[in-house]
Design a protein around this motif. Structure first.
Motif, short mmCIF file in Angstrom:
data_model
loop_
_atom_site.label_atom_id
_atom_site.label_comp_id
_atom_site.label_asym_id
_atom_site.label_seq_id
_atom_site.Cartn_x
_atom_site.Cartn_y
_atom_site.Cartn_z
N LEU A 113 43.69 32.50 53.66
CA LEU A 113 43.31 31.79 52.63
C LEU A 113 42.46 32.36 51.68
O LEU A 113 42.41 32.75 50.79
CB LEU A 113 42.94 30.30 52.88
N LEU A 114 41.38 32.97 52.43
CA LEU A 114 40.32 33.69 51.84
C LEU A 114 40.77 34.91 50.84
O LEU A 114 40.51 35.19 49.86
CB LEU A 114 39.05 34.07 52.63
N GLU A 115 41.54 35.72 51.61
CA GLU A 115 42.20 36.72 51.15
C GLU A 115 43.28 36.57 50.08
O GLU A 115 43.34 37.35 48.98
CB GLU A 115 42.89 37.58 52.13
N ASN A 116 44.01 35.47 50.28
CA ASN A 116 44.80 34.86 48.77
C ASN A 116 43.87 34.74 47.69
O ASN A 116 44.33 35.08 46.64
CB ASN A 116 45.52 34.00 49.34
N PRO A 157 42.98 37.78 42.92
CA PRO A 157 43.08 38.01 41.39
C PRO A 157 41.59 38.53 41.03
O PRO A 157 41.42 39.34 40.18
CB PRO A 157 42.87 36.51 41.06
N LEU A 158 40.61 38.21 41.85
CA LEU A 158 39.10 39.04 41.78
C LEU A 158 39.46 40.60 42.02
O LEU A 158 38.75 41.53 41.46
CB LEU A 158 38.11 38.41 42.68
N ALA A 159 40.09 41.06 43.06
CA ALA A 159 40.21 42.28 43.32
C ALA A 159 41.25 43.04 42.23
O ALA A 159 40.76 44.32 41.93
CB ALA A 159 41.10 42.58 44.62
N GLU A 160 42.24 42.42 41.54
CA GLU A 160 42.88 42.75 40.43
C GLU A 160 42.42 42.99 39.24
O GLU A 160 42.45 43.93 38.28
CB GLU A 160 44.21 42.19 40.25
N ARG A 215 33.40 39.53 46.09
CA ARG A 215 34.53 38.74 46.08
C ARG A 215 34.82 37.72 46.98
O ARG A 215 35.25 36.81 46.69
CB ARG A 215 35.87 39.76 46.04
N ALA A 216 34.46 37.94 48.19
CA ALA A 216 34.57 37.08 49.52
C ALA A 216 33.63 35.97 49.28
O ALA A 216 34.12 34.89 49.59
CB ALA A 216 34.19 37.87 50.80
N ALA A 271 40.20 31.36 40.79
CA ALA A 271 39.49 32.43 41.29
C ALA A 271 38.64 33.06 39.91
O ALA A 271 37.27 33.51 40.22
CB ALA A 271 40.34 33.35 41.81
N LEU A 272 39.39 33.30 38.57
CA LEU A 272 38.76 34.01 37.68
C LEU A 272 37.89 32.75 36.58
O LEU A 272 37.47 33.34 35.29
CB LEU A 272 39.90 34.66 36.86
#
Length: 254
Positions: free
Chosen positions: A104-107, A111-114, A123-124, A162-163
């Motif tokens: 869930l954390l990686e999901n 958007p933050l990574a992209e 990001r984490a 996220a954003l």
């Protein structure tokens, strides 16, 4: 949080028509969504609710009409302007649309990574905050297959947040959930609207959720091929004389 009567319109739909070939789903649909309100698009199956949502976020082009989000014409914008606009909205799809091989954390981090230059540690941390907002702090390391349907929906909302978009679109958030889980999700939506000032556009046909979360709504109807009601859902329930609207809100035969 209910938007003030003079609140700014952050979404404006003008004379939208959806048609696939000769089949018209709806025509000449116009409305505004005010900043900070929970706006519900409701109606029976097949009336075009999800199509209207996809039209608003730039996935399905209208046969006629225009959509403005934060002052920008969704279908006239292109290139960098369109991308910048789409970064200012978040979307949660009916099934959550999470990647099954990621936690869930990686999901939520995706958007933050992209779309940002944040370092992995940052990001984490942001993703943990978003999961905390939806009550999933203890589930961050779990895979989607390891959590309940309600938790999947909450994780989908966390990823949509996220954003830090000012507008969130939710497609049938209560679909497939038991009444208690659905009520908890409704409460979460209201809490987020109040605490963050986020504008929510929610597509649903779940009557209990509509009355629990909706500040205003529009109702689409398949037979009418358009919009047959607009306003506070509680007032529509209590005061509408339209037979289809009355049947929907009072669970009566039309």
């Amino acid at each position: 949080m209910t938007a003030a009567p003079d609140a700014e319109a952050v979404i404006r739909a003008e004379n939208l028509t959806a048609a696939f070939g000769d089949r018209v789903l709806f025509r000449d649909v116009s409305f505004e969504v005010k900043r900070g309100e929970v706006f519900v698009i409701l109606g029976g199956s097949g009336c075009g609710k999800s199509t209207l949502l996809k039209m608003m976020i730039g996935l399905v082009p209208p046969r006629h009409g225009r959509v403005f989000i934060l002052g920008t014409d969704v279908w006239a914008a292109d290139g960098a302007a369109r991308l910048a606009l789409l970064r200012r909205i978040g979307v949660m799809w009916q099934q959550g649309a999470l990647f099954g091989s990621q936690t869930l954390l990686e999901n939520v981090e995706m958007p933050l990574a992209e779309h940002t230059s944040l370092r992995p540690e940052a990001r984490a941390e942001v993703a943990r905050v978003k999961l905390g907002l939806v009550g999933l702090s203890e589930a961050a390391s779990r895979l989607p297959s390891e959590v309940s349907g309600g938790m999947l929906k909450r994780a989908g909302v966390a990823r949509a947040l996220a954003l830090d978009p000012p507008i969130l679109f939710l497609d049938e958030p209560s679909a497939g959930l038991d009444p208690i889980t659905s009520a908890g999700l409704d409460e979460m939506i209201r809490d987020l609207a109040r605490s963050l000032g986020t504008t929510f556009v929610v597509v649903t046909h779940e009557l209990a959720s509509i009355l629990a979360i909706g500040d205003r709504c529009i109702m689409l109807d398949r037979e009418a091929q358009g919009m047959i009601a607009e306003g506070d859902p509680r007032r529509l329930r209590d005061e509408s004389t339209h037979p289809t609207v009355r049947a929907f809100f009072r669970r009566e035969a039309a």
